[in-house]
Every structure is written in structure tokens, then in C-alpha cells.
Scaffold this active site. Structure first.
Site: not given
Ligand code: NAD
Length: 266
Positions: A104, A122, A173, A208-209
Site C-alpha cells: 500500500q 496505491h 507533451c 505494518g498495516t
Molecule cells: P496505517 O498508518 O493505517 O497503519 C500502520 C500500521 O503499522 C499500524 O498498525 C501500526 O501499529 C504499524 N506500525 C507502525 N510502525 C511500525 C513498525 N516500525 N513496524 C511494524 N509495524 C508498524 O497504515 P496502512 O494500513 O498502510 O494505511 C495507510 C495508508 O496510507 C496506506 O493506504 C498507504 O497507501 C498510505 N501511506 C503510505 C506511506 C508510504 O508510502 N510509506 C506512508 C503513510 C501512509
């Protein structure tokens, strides 16, 4: 080794693993998650800053707020480098245990760590899509940061006639181009492929989601309904239902999991 890690390594060592990653995967690389306390959505309202129309409106109505948001994005992307967790996943793919990574994240860090099959549902900040001719261009992290910096300076210094005036230009373009990420309310990329992989995998490893962003959050359940086992690695709370949950940071847990899985495979 904890019982959870032992069981996860046993499952992963059998191969057929589909990895699903979220913002927590890149937290240690310096990119803040959106939902954790202090994350981006704590400071910037997602209904405005998370949609393309919202961003377009802010450019002319509240340029200073948009500049602050883009500057925060630039800071996060500029310093980001793949961490030990990204490298461990690439190693598991190299060893034939991981089939693909569905992410994501829009930061390109899996590819930088040399994961080969990465499905970016995404989209990606490291691609620009022309709003006029539709061409997509791959861009470097430095180019993305330079573009964001130009937009920030433009928003802070001058009258902004339109959102388009601060966007990067298409190399073909010359039309306005946008970063090729999927904003809230937009259609996901390659989601059918991600769903197909979820129905075919033996193990779905979610890292990490939060499990709160749909439809990405449906993939673990899709895998489980098709008979797969679900392993979750998360530093904090997550809504993903799992057979094995390992609490901890991706950069600490994944290298240990890779080590133990590769040892169990031999
Ligand atoms: P989220 O921010 O909703 O949740 C993050 C999850 O990761 C939580 O459960 C948290 O407890 C856990 N977490 C935090 N730090 C961690 C670590 N060091 N190791 C393991 N787990 C850890 O993230 P999501 O569910 O991915 O949704 C957020 C949306 O925002 C996504 O759809 C994404 O597209 C976008 N996003 C992307 C980025 C990126 O590209 N790096 C960053 C922020 C958000």
C-alpha cells in the site's frame, strides 16, 4: 525465539508466501504512518489533503497550508532509505519463499531493496502521470523532492493562479503531470492481480498495516477464505485477523523471521 516467531518461520519456510505491506513497513525508514499518533492525518485532514480535488482547492484557497503539507512529504521522502525489513523480504523472495509483495506504500522502497515482484496497489510517488496525454514517466527520488520543493517555494512566494501551475511537466507533451499515487476515492491499481495472488498463496504475511484501509484490508481475509494461513507483524494495534501475530517493529522482526525461515528450509 518466541513461539510466534517459531511458528511464523515454520509457515514461511514452506514457501508460497504473499506479503502485504502498509505504512508501518516504512516507519523506521523515516516515513511517518498516517494513523499512528503524530502521523500525517493527525495534522492534516484526510478529506482535504488525501483527495486530488481537495489538494487542488487548497492550492488557491490556502496555499500556506498546502505548502506545509508538501514540505512534510518532501522531508519524509528525501531521507527515506530501505531498512533491514525491506532487505529481509527481498532475501526471502530471492530464496524462492516469497512470491510477491503487495504494497500500500507509495515510496518505492521495496524496489530499492531489490524486491522484484512488487504490486503497488496505491500507486507510486516515483512515477508521474500526464493529465493531458496520459503518459507515465518514472522519476527518481531526487526529482520527486525537487518537484515538491519547487511547489513549496511557488506556493509560499507567488500568487498561484491554478493547481496545475505548480505541478511537474510531462516529458513528452509538456502538459501538467501528477504523482501517480491513488488518492482517497480513486481506483486501486492491479487489485485483481493482488486478489488472485491472495487466493493462490499458502501464507499471507501482513506487515505494518492497520487493516483499516479497504479494499487492501480485505486481502488477508481473501487469502484465509481460500485456505491460507495469515501471519501479522505490527508494532501496534491492527484489525487484521491472523493465525500468528508477532508484535514488534518490521526492521527488527523481519530479519529474524528471514533467518529462521531460511534455516528451517535447508
Ligand atoms: P496505517 O498508518 O493505517 O497503519 C500502520 C500500521 O503499522 C499500524 O498498525 C501500526 O501499529 C504499524 N506500525 C507502525 N510502525 C511500525 C513498525 N516500525 N513496524 C511494524 N509495524 C508498524 O497504515 P496502512 O494500513 O498502510 O494505511 C495507510 C495508508 O496510507 C496506506 O493506504 C498507504 O497507501 C498510505 N501511506 C503510505 C506511506 C508510504 O508510502 N510509506 C506512508 C503513510 C501512509
Amino acid at each position: 525465539m518466541s513461539a510466534g516467531l517459531h511458528e511464523a518461520a515454520r509457515l514461511v519456510s514452506g514457501g508460497g508466501v504473499l506479503v502485504l505491506t502498509g505504512a508501518g513497513m516504512s516507519e523506521e525508514a523515516g516515513i511517518p504512518t498516517f494513523r499512528d499518533p503524530g502521523g500525517l492525518w493527525d495534522r492534516f485532514d484526510p478529506s482535504e489533503f488525501g483527495t486530488w480535488q481537495g489538494l487542488a482547492g487548497l492550492a488557491t484557497r490556502r496555499p500556506d497550508d498546502l505548502a506545509e503539507f508538501l514540505a512534510a512529504l518532501r522531508r519524509a521522502l528525501a531521507g527515506a532509505r530501505p531498512g533491514p525489513g525491506h532487505v529481509a523480504l527481498a532475501r526471502l523472495e530471492e530464496a524462492g519463499l516469497v512470491e510477491a509483495v503487495v504494497t500500500q506504500n507509495v515510496d518505492g522502497l521495496h524496489q530499492e531493496a531489490r524486491s522484484r515482484r512488487v504490486i503497488e496497489i496505491h500507486g507510486s510517488f516515483l512515477r508521474h502521470r500526464c493529465l493531458r496525454c496520459g503518459r507515465t514517466d518514472t522519476v527518481t527520488r531526487d526529482e520527486v523532492c525537487e518537484g515538491l520543493e519547487r511547489a513549496v517555494v511557488g506556493l509560499r512566494q507567488a500568487f498561484v493562479p491554478s493547481f496545475e501551475s505548480i505541478l511537474p511537466r510531462c516529458s513528452w507533451c509538456g502538459g501538467p503531470a501528477r504523482p501517480d499515487f491513488v488518492a482517497f476515492g480513486e481506483t486501486l491499481r492491479d487489485f485483481e492481480e493482488a486478489e488472485r495472488l491472495a487466493t493462490e498463496c499458502r501464507v499471507l504475511l501482513a506487515v505494518g498495516t492497520s487493516g483499516e484501509v479497504f479494499p487492501a484490508a480485505s486481502l488477508p481475509e481473501t487469502a484465509r477464505s481460500a485456505g491460507a494461513r495469515v501471519v501479522v507483524i505490527a508494532a501496534g494495534p491492527t484489525a487484521v485477523a491472523a493465525d500468528v501475530v508477532i508484535q514488534g517493529k518490521a526492521g527488527e522482526v523481519l530479519p529474524r523471521l528471514a533467518e529462521a525461515s531460511l534455516a528451517a528450509k535447508d
